[in-house]
Design a protein around this motif. Sequence first.
Motif, mmCIF file in Angstrom:
data_model
loop_
_atom_site.group_PDB
_atom_site.id
_atom_site.type_symbol
_atom_site.label_atom_id
_atom_site.label_comp_id
_atom_site.label_asym_id
_atom_site.label_seq_id
_atom_site.Cartn_x
_atom_site.Cartn_y
_atom_site.Cartn_z
ATOM 1 N N SER A 60 0.682 -1.300 0.076
ATOM 2 C CA SER A 60 0.109 -0.049 -0.018
ATOM 3 C C SER A 60 0.868 1.328 -0.128
ATOM 4 C CB SER A 60 -1.029 -0.080 1.287
ATOM 5 O OG SER A 60 -1.805 -0.883 1.374
ATOM 6 N N PHE A 61 0.586 2.182 -1.078
ATOM 7 C CA PHE A 61 1.355 3.438 -0.762
ATOM 8 C C PHE A 61 0.191 4.521 -0.379
ATOM 9 C CE2 PHE A 61 3.809 1.160 -4.272
ATOM 10 C CZ PHE A 61 4.789 1.361 -3.834
ATOM 11 N N ILE A 62 0.735 5.314 0.555
ATOM 12 C CA ILE A 62 -0.298 6.101 0.974
ATOM 13 C C ILE A 62 0.200 7.652 0.220
ATOM 14 C CG2 ILE A 62 -1.020 7.597 3.190
ATOM 15 C CD1 ILE A 62 -0.077 5.047 4.787
ATOM 16 N N GLU A 64 -0.553 11.844 -0.750
ATOM 17 C CA GLU A 64 -0.408 13.013 0.189
ATOM 18 C C GLU A 64 -1.896 13.466 0.028
ATOM 19 O OE1 GLU A 64 2.120 16.092 -1.193
ATOM 20 O OE2 GLU A 64 3.984 14.853 -0.468
ATOM 21 N N ASN A 65 -2.780 13.147 -0.984
ATOM 22 C CA ASN A 65 -4.091 13.535 -0.860
ATOM 23 C C ASN A 65 -5.065 12.814 -0.200
ATOM 24 O OD1 ASN A 65 -4.177 11.507 -2.685
ATOM 25 N ND2 ASN A 65 -4.918 12.542 -4.601
ATOM 26 N N GLY A 66 -4.757 11.838 0.384
ATOM 27 C CA GLY A 66 -5.395 10.743 1.412
ATOM 28 C C GLY A 66 -5.809 9.482 0.575
ATOM 29 N N THR A 67 -5.521 9.528 -0.572
ATOM 30 C CA THR A 67 -5.870 8.064 -1.094
ATOM 31 C C THR A 67 -4.733 6.977 -1.022
ATOM 32 O OG1 THR A 67 -4.989 9.011 -3.580
ATOM 33 C CG2 THR A 67 -7.269 9.213 -2.865
ATOM 34 N N ILE A 68 -4.992 5.814 -1.392
ATOM 35 C CA ILE A 68 -3.961 5.044 -1.043
ATOM 36 C C ILE A 68 -4.042 3.999 -2.385
ATOM 37 C CG2 ILE A 68 -3.761 2.590 -0.040
ATOM 38 C CD1 ILE A 68 -4.913 4.013 2.553
ATOM 39 N N LEU A 69 -2.803 3.699 -2.922
ATOM 40 C CA LEU A 69 -2.610 2.938 -4.178
ATOM 41 C C LEU A 69 -2.358 1.387 -3.529
ATOM 42 C CD1 LEU A 69 -2.469 2.491 -7.146
ATOM 43 C CD2 LEU A 69 0.027 3.312 -6.845
ATOM 44 N N HIS A 70 -3.092 0.591 -3.585
ATOM 45 C CA HIS A 70 -3.035 -0.699 -3.050
ATOM 46 C C HIS A 70 -3.099 -1.866 -4.213
ATOM 47 C CE1 HIS A 70 -4.132 -3.429 0.208
ATOM 48 N NE2 HIS A 70 -4.762 -4.277 -0.599
ATOM 49 N N PHE A 71 -2.094 -2.637 -3.859
ATOM 50 C CA PHE A 71 -1.597 -3.736 -4.699
ATOM 51 C C PHE A 71 -1.843 -5.165 -3.742
ATOM 52 C CE2 PHE A 71 1.000 -0.346 -6.384
ATOM 53 C CZ PHE A 71 0.991 -0.440 -7.750
ATOM 54 N N GLU A 72 -2.608 -5.970 -4.592
ATOM 55 C CA GLU A 72 -2.796 -7.394 -4.022
ATOM 56 C C GLU A 72 -1.751 -8.443 -4.563
ATOM 57 O OE1 GLU A 72 -5.365 -8.565 -2.012
ATOM 58 O OE2 GLU A 72 -6.158 -6.785 -1.229
ATOM 59 N N SER A 97 -10.216 5.564 4.237
ATOM 60 C CA SER A 97 -11.303 4.927 5.359
ATOM 61 C C SER A 97 -11.662 3.348 4.879
ATOM 62 C CB SER A 97 -12.714 5.675 5.229
ATOM 63 O OG SER A 97 -13.314 5.603 3.915
ATOM 64 N N ASP A 98 -11.439 3.130 3.691
ATOM 65 C CA ASP A 98 -11.489 1.596 3.227
ATOM 66 C C ASP A 98 -10.697 0.753 3.706
ATOM 67 O OD1 ASP A 98 -13.861 2.451 1.922
ATOM 68 O OD2 ASP A 98 -12.793 2.538 -0.135
ATOM 69 N N VAL A 99 -9.228 1.402 3.618
ATOM 70 C CA VAL A 99 -7.891 0.419 3.952
ATOM 71 C C VAL A 99 -7.492 0.744 5.319
ATOM 72 C CG1 VAL A 99 -5.882 0.033 2.964
ATOM 73 C CG2 VAL A 99 -7.540 0.670 1.445
ATOM 74 N N LEU A 100 -7.941 1.841 5.991
ATOM 75 C CA LEU A 100 -7.021 1.981 7.267
ATOM 76 C C LEU A 100 -7.421 1.047 8.301
ATOM 77 C CD1 LEU A 100 -5.232 3.895 8.391
ATOM 78 C CD2 LEU A 100 -7.003 5.213 9.266
ATOM 79 N N PRO A 101 -8.489 0.397 8.454
ATOM 80 C CA PRO A 101 -8.482 -0.547 9.383
ATOM 81 C C PRO A 101 -7.728 -1.869 9.275
ATOM 82 C CG PRO A 101 -10.709 0.024 8.754
ATOM 83 C CD PRO A 101 -9.531 0.878 7.878
ATOM 84 N N ASN A 102 -7.428 -1.878 7.972
ATOM 85 C CA ASN A 102 -6.351 -3.645 7.626
ATOM 86 C C ASN A 102 -4.924 -2.995 7.676
ATOM 87 O OD1 ASN A 102 -8.919 -4.618 6.891
ATOM 88 N ND2 ASN A 102 -8.681 -3.974 4.896
ATOM 89 N N ILE A 103 -4.503 -1.695 7.598
ATOM 90 C CA ILE A 103 -3.212 -1.342 7.654
ATOM 91 C C ILE A 103 -2.736 -0.889 8.784
ATOM 92 C CG2 ILE A 103 -3.053 -1.175 5.130
ATOM 93 C CD1 ILE A 103 -2.907 1.646 5.421
ATOM 94 N N ILE A 104 -3.566 -0.371 9.933
ATOM 95 C CA ILE A 104 -2.979 0.126 11.096
ATOM 96 C C ILE A 104 -2.257 -0.628 11.759
ATOM 97 C CG2 ILE A 104 -5.018 -0.630 12.418
ATOM 98 C CD1 ILE A 104 -3.819 3.074 12.173
ATOM 99 N N ASP A 105 -2.343 -2.143 11.729
ATOM 100 C CA ASP A 105 -1.525 -2.823 12.629
ATOM 101 C C ASP A 105 -0.121 -3.069 12.053
ATOM 102 O OD1 ASP A 105 -3.671 -3.397 14.268
ATOM 103 O OD2 ASP A 105 -4.335 -5.427 12.839
#
Length: 141
Positions: A60-62, A64-72, A97-105
């Motif tokens: 996941s790349f966070i 600056e504008n608050g979006t996340i580029l996510h690779f599975e 908001s979609d990804v934050l609960p999964n990556i906070i750990d």
Amino acid sequence: MVGTGMTREKLEKMAEISRVGGVRRKHKAPRKTLSSDDSKLQNGLKKLGVSQIPDIEEVSFIMENGTILHFESPKVQASIQSNTYVVAGTGVTKSMSDVLPNIIDHLGADHMAQLQQLKEKMEEAKTEEDKAAKPEEPKKE
């Protein structure tokens, strides 16, 4: 020219159009260089000495504008000496908001300050949008 349907006028028109060596082509077929670009990229990465990093499930790349580029399940290559990292795969842009609960750990203490700043920026942007969306009410006299 009897029986062929050709007249002197038709032959003169064709002679005006044609050139030595044939008729000029107006459209050239595009050349496919995608495979050559990929091989050039792979050769450049070999020169840098990148090696495959196995068993990476997601990246996941966070932004600056608050979006996340996510690779599975991406293909990740790295060269520590040249400070080069390559992430290949299909990326999906998601909201924080979609990804934050999964990556906070997975985030460390140093990233928490960055997340706090990002949160403040997002709240400021939201308040500005709310102000712009609400029209001013006329004052009653």
